[in-house]
Motif scaffolding. Structure first.
Motif, PDB file in Angstrom:
ATOM      1  N   ALA A 212      32.341  45.353  48.530  1.00  0.00           N
ATOM      2  CA  ALA A 212      31.811  44.137  47.904  1.00  0.00           C
ATOM      3  C   ALA A 212      32.113  42.929  48.785  1.00  0.00           C
ATOM      4  N   PRO A 213      31.239  41.904  48.771  1.00  0.00           N
ATOM      5  CA  PRO A 213      31.518  40.693  49.562  1.00  0.00           C
ATOM      6  C   PRO A 213      32.825  40.042  49.102  1.00  0.00           C
ATOM      7  N   ASP A 214      33.617  39.592  50.065  1.00  0.00           N
ATOM      8  CA  ASP A 214      34.899  38.961  49.738  1.00  0.00           C
ATOM      9  C   ASP A 214      34.729  37.805  48.761  1.00  0.00           C
ATOM     10  N   GLU A 215      33.679  37.011  49.000  1.00  0.00           N
ATOM     11  CA  GLU A 215      33.496  35.822  48.171  1.00  0.00           C
ATOM     12  C   GLU A 215      33.289  36.202  46.702  1.00  0.00           C
ATOM     13  N   SER A 216      32.572  37.300  46.476  1.00  0.00           N
ATOM     14  CA  SER A 216      32.358  37.757  45.098  1.00  0.00           C
ATOM     15  C   SER A 216      33.682  38.127  44.445  1.00  0.00           C
TER      16      SER A 216
END
Ligand SMILES: [Zn+2]
Length: 372
Positions: A212-216
């Motif tokens: 998953a994207p880190d920002e998410s």
């Protein structure tokens, strides 16, 4: 789809998240059971940090059919390890008193009292020869009932040497330190489950969802507010919407407040744009994160420095602050109307005869400006 909050339930101490000291001490009780097993254990802490999970793991390990004396790890395979001590009827030596059961609390207490009076089932020399009585959400249990149980004069078996272990779970540890709980204070071992940091929760989530994207994951960690369980159920919500957990979908699912929105709210507060704030509040009345943000910003705002408000504005402003802080969401709208000036005359009762004035809302109001 199976819920993550259930799926990620740790089966042994290695799968437990953080709280290393607490885990080490609990495992120590199991490893040295003859000398170290306490009479009462208090697990306190913020919701979702792991106190109930720790209690369940402790009980599973204690009664695990494959655990040898001196060990502390549950096998994860036996009937005991596969069951949930909160609801299982096959664990004879565990009584879990909690709200929301078919049985009334009064009945559960009666049973717990009987259980505390009986020796544990099983063989005396067995290292698993214990009886555990758990009180969930201690703060919501009537104190007189608990007193009956703990300090009932005709319960000679409840002594330090008995094989009965009381486990108390609570979000408000200070409650245990006063009143009827005082005698417990010196006899219980305390464990505090702290709120986890966003970084810790992020790292935990990263292990679950490495792609998953880190920002998410950062948004979810922020949303979780220190709670692992909160993080996992938020992750569940987001996965339902988008299995790839794109930043946009995660932000939207969790009503994340973007930097642009932050700036907008900040400007509205600074410029006394109560009309704008009113519209914004109407649209976002149920979005908890934005409510928190408004509180934070109002706290940061030095009212006197920005503008010289009228006395009415000041009072309405502190009322608004009070309603926001105490989650009186609909009252926030009323007060904003006041501040816009729409109902300043007709709704004067709100300003002058508010019961809040007696309840001391002034204490948390913004500082009065000093006029030069
Ligand atoms: Zn087992």
């Amino acid at each position: 789809m199976k819920q993550l909050t259930i799926e990620k339930d740790p089966q042994n101490w290695d799968e437990f998240w953080y709280h290393e000291k607490e885990v080490k001490r609990l495992r120590g009780f199991l490893e040295n059971d003859k000398d170290k097993m306490p009479y009462a254990i208090v697990l306190s802490g913020f919701t979702g940090t792991g106190k109930t999970t720790a209690a369940r793991l402790f009980i599973k390990a204690l009664f695990c059919e494959n655990r040898k004396a001196g060990e502390s790890q549950p096998c994860g395979e036996c009937r005991t390890c596969k069951s949930d001590p909160r609801t299982s009827t096959s664990l004879n030596n565990v009584t879990w008193v909690q709200r929301g059961q078919d049985e009334t609390l009064a009945n559960q207490f009666k049973k717990a009292l009987q259980e505390a009076n009986q020796p544990p089932y099983g063989m005396d020399e067995d290292h698993r020869h214990y009886k555990v009585i758990v009180f969930d959400e201690l703060q919501s249990i009537p104190k007189d009932r608990l007193q009956d149980l703990l300090f009932y004069p005709e319960v000679p078996t409840i002594t330090e040497r008995s094989r009965v272990i009381f486990i108390f779970l609570t979000m408000a540890e200070e409650n245990i330190k006063e009143g009827v709980f005082k005698p417990l204070r010196d006899r219980a071992r305390y464990f505090r489950f702290r709120k986890l940091s966003e970084t810790e929760i992020f790292q935990y989530l990263k292990k679950q969802e490495p792609y998953a994207p880190d920002e998410s994951l950062e948004i979810i960690a922020h949303y979780a507010d220190g709670s692992i369980r909160g993080a996992l159920s938020a992750l569940d919500d987001c996965l339902e919407v988008d299995s790839h957990l794109s930043v946009e979908n995660v932000a939207e699912t969790l009503y994340y407040v973007s930097a642009a929105t932050r700036l907008r709210i900040w400007k509205m507060i600074q410029e006394y744009d109560y009309k704008g704030l009113h519209t914004f509040w109407q649209q976002n009345i149920y979005h908890f994160d934005e409510q928190k943000l408004v509180i934070q910003m109002m706290r940061d705002l030095d009212l006197a420095m920005v503008k010289r408000p009228t006395a009415d504005q000041l009072r309405a402003h502190s009322l608004l602050y009070h309603h926001v802080c105490t989650s009186r969401k609909v009252r926030v709208l009323d007060t904003l109307k006041l501040l816009i000036g729409l109902d300043l005359i007709t709704d004067e009762t709100l300003l002058t005869r508010s019961p809040l004035e007696q309840s001391g809302y002034e204490r948390i109001s913004t500082p009065q400006p000093t006029y030069a």
